[in-house]
Design a protein around this motif. Structure first.
Motif, PDB file in Angstrom:
ATOM      1  N   ALA A 162       0.026  10.279  -8.695  1.00 44.46           N
ATOM      2  CA  ALA A 162      -0.923   9.173  -8.592  1.00 44.46           C
ATOM      3  C   ALA A 162      -1.875   9.294  -9.773  1.00 44.46           C
ATOM      4  CB  ALA A 162      -1.686   9.256  -7.275  1.00 44.46           C
ATOM      5  N   THR A 167      -4.578   6.395  -1.739  1.00 46.68           N
ATOM      6  CA  THR A 167      -3.895   5.143  -1.439  1.00 46.68           C
ATOM      7  C   THR A 167      -3.936   4.243  -2.657  1.00 46.68           C
ATOM      8  OG1 THR A 167      -4.504   5.281   0.886  1.00 46.68           O
ATOM      9  CG2 THR A 167      -3.831   3.123   0.078  1.00 46.68           C
ATOM     10  N   SER A 168      -2.779   3.691  -3.003  1.00 48.28           N
ATOM     11  CA  SER A 168      -2.679   2.773  -4.130  1.00 48.28           C
ATOM     12  C   SER A 168      -2.175   1.426  -3.628  1.00 48.28           C
ATOM     13  CB  SER A 168      -1.695   3.332  -5.162  1.00 48.28           C
ATOM     14  OG  SER A 168      -1.520   2.414  -6.221  1.00 48.28           O
ATOM     15  N   VAL A 204      -5.219   7.903 -11.536  1.00 47.71           N
ATOM     16  CA  VAL A 204      -6.431   7.185 -11.153  1.00 47.71           C
ATOM     17  C   VAL A 204      -7.271   6.926 -12.393  1.00 47.71           C
ATOM     18  CG1 VAL A 204      -8.515   7.227  -9.747  1.00 47.71           C
ATOM     19  CG2 VAL A 204      -6.411   8.287  -8.894  1.00 47.71           C
ATOM     20  N   ILE A 246      -0.246  -1.672  -5.112  1.00 48.58           N
ATOM     21  CA  ILE A 246       0.522  -2.122  -6.266  1.00 48.58           C
ATOM     22  C   ILE A 246       1.411  -3.287  -5.837  1.00 48.58           C
ATOM     23  CG2 ILE A 246       0.496   0.159  -7.347  1.00 48.58           C
ATOM     24  CD1 ILE A 246       3.409   0.518  -6.515  1.00 48.58           C
ATOM     25  N   GLU A 271       0.850  -1.183   0.000  1.00 54.54           N
ATOM     26  CA  GLU A 271       0.000   0.000   0.000  1.00 54.54           C
ATOM     27  C   GLU A 271       0.888   1.236   0.000  1.00 54.54           C
ATOM     28  OE1 GLU A 271      -3.117   0.218   2.957  1.00 54.54           O
ATOM     29  OE2 GLU A 271      -3.154  -1.972   3.064  1.00 54.54           O
TER      30      GLU A 271
END
Length: 72
Positions: A60, A39-40, A62, A42, A27
């Protein structure tokens, strides 16, 4: 490939605030200048390949086909 050539319209510039690294996925919390936290999730492999670190400036991107909203 530059960020301008990516077909993602929702882009948030910010700084990596936290990385919670897992064995397969991680995260990444990115804080924008206005205080919004994105929050990503990957792959941990991508975290390492990108050399992500707390405090690093990132963008980021989206892209979503669906955003769900619920009323409490």
């Amino acid at each position: 490939m530059s960020v301008q050539s990516i077909n993602v319209r929702n882009q948030f510039r910010g700084q990596v605030r936290e990385i919670i690294e897992g064995p397969v996925v991680s995260e990444i919390d990115v804080e924008t200048p206005s205080g919004l936290v994105v929050t990503s999730v990957i792959t941990t492999r991508s975290v390492k390949e990108l050399g992500l670190a707390v405090g690093q400036e990132v963008i980021a991107l989206v892209k979503s086909t669906e955003v769900a909203i619920a009323v409490p």
